[in-house]
Design an enzyme around this catalytic site. Structure first.
Site, PDB file in Angstrom:
ATOM      1  CG  ASN A 173      -8.296  -4.368 -20.485  1.00 25.10           C
ATOM      2  OD1 ASN A 173      -8.492  -3.351 -21.159  1.00 25.10           O
ATOM      3  ND2 ASN A 173      -9.248  -5.222 -20.163  1.00 25.10           N
ATOM      4  CG  HIS A 205      -2.505  -1.743 -25.758  1.00 23.95           C
ATOM      5  ND1 HIS A 205      -3.740  -1.152 -25.769  1.00 23.95           N
ATOM      6  CD2 HIS A 205      -2.186  -1.933 -27.058  1.00 23.95           C
ATOM      7  CE1 HIS A 205      -4.145  -0.979 -27.017  1.00 23.95           C
ATOM      8  NE2 HIS A 205      -3.214  -1.459 -27.818  1.00 23.95           N
TER       9      HIS A 205
END
Ligand code: APR
Length: 294
Positions: free
Chosen positions: A114, A150
């Protein structure tokens, strides 16, 4: 194929208490209860929008205006969100003096896919509500035990190779020209064109800036560190991920192959179930705090 996974919470608790090196792999489902859209579930982002058009370096080169409007929309969604009990339970488990109340002498690392920053905000909330833990929470040991593989939605990065300046900001909107465009993606409307000169610019050199996230086709962060953690983990908690995007989708299997335990927390069955020793179907914001005893 392992025998069918157990949903026995007390059996999981004893596996947790005997773990010395626990990792958690988190996905969009962990933030769903906070109002941040997932990608592949109902109402998911990639079901509405074509990821290739929005989350690749090529898409950004083709239309920085469209891609920035998409990331402005996602920034605004994340800014409006609050950490939920699932984020808080993982954040508490990241703080050694709290973790010791559940399991002695164990290490823990949260590997999150996330980019919404909610797990980090949950850590900040712990320091705010427990000032006596503030130093421990802000220590590099705790801060570096949360790996945002990410990238980060609220990082703005220079696109000039000579500069590469990276800045974290919570500006809403990230630049004046993007104000009001957050509804474009919420309502599936054709987006207005914003001149490149009016898009976010690097504070350092003035070049066009980009969202500080890892796009499809780009290298996720911390891969060497994560591979080391995966090689030595004896328990892998998998929460709120469809386990469809690699390398994150492969970590639980690697832990399993090394003789470790795998516990999956998801609303539905997912690709990660195949290796699960434990499977807790339900909302992670409820099942995870219970399972971690926090
Ligand atoms: N509790 C637990 N699980 C949930 C909840 C919830 N409240 N709500 C949804 N889920 C589950 C869904 O069942 C689904 O399996 O979360 C998972 C979300 O899957 P995806 O939307 O595919 O998100 P994720 O697995 O994080 O995607 C991985 O893909 O697009 C890229 O970079 C993006 O990091 C993302 C990566």
């Amino acid at each position: 194929m392992s025998s069918s996974p157990s949903d026995d919470m007390s059996a999981f608790t004893s596996a947790l208490k005997s773990s010395k090196r626990t990792i958690a792999v988190a996905g969009a489902g962990l933030s769903a209860a906070s109002g941040v859209p997932t990608f592949r579930g109902a109402g998911g982002l990639w079901r509405k929008y074509d990821a290739i058009k929005l989350a690749t370096p090529e898409a950004f080169r083709a239309s920085p205006s469209r891609v920035w409007q998409f990331y402005h929309y996602r920034r605004e969604k994340a800014l409006a969100a609050q950490p939920n009990p699932g984020h808080l339970a993982l954040a508490k488990f990241s703080v050694p003096s709290i973790r010791e109340t559940v399991v002695l002498g164990a290490s823990f690392t949260l590997i999150t896919q996330n980019v919404d920053g909610l797990s980090r905000r949950a850590l900040t909330q712990i320091a705010e509500t427990h000032p006596e833990l503030a130093d421990e929470v802000s220590s590099s040991a705790v801060q570096n035990s949360m790996l945002e593989m990410h990238g980060r939605l609220f990082d703005v990065v220079c696109t000039s190779a000579r500069c590469g300046h990276r800045e974290f900001n919570l500006h809403s909107p990230v630049c004046p020209a993007l104000a009001g465009t957050e509804n474009v993606f919420a309502r599936d409307e054709p987006e207005p064109h914003i001149d490149e000169k009016d898009l976010p610019r690097c504070k350092n050199c003035g070049s066009l800036a980009r969202p500080g996230v890892v796009w499809f086709g780009e290298m996720p962060w911390f891969l060497d560190e994560i591979d080391g953690l995966v090689d030595h983990a004896d328990l892998c908690i998998v929460v709120g991920t469809s386990s469809t995007v690699y390398p994150a989708a492969g970590y639980a299997h690697a832990v399993k192959m090394n003789g470790g335990n795998v516990a999956v927390f998801n609303l539905d069955r997912s690709d990660g179930d195949g290796d699960a020793d434990f499977l807790f179907l339900g909302p992670a914001e409820t099942t995870l705090p219970k399972a971690l005893g926090l």
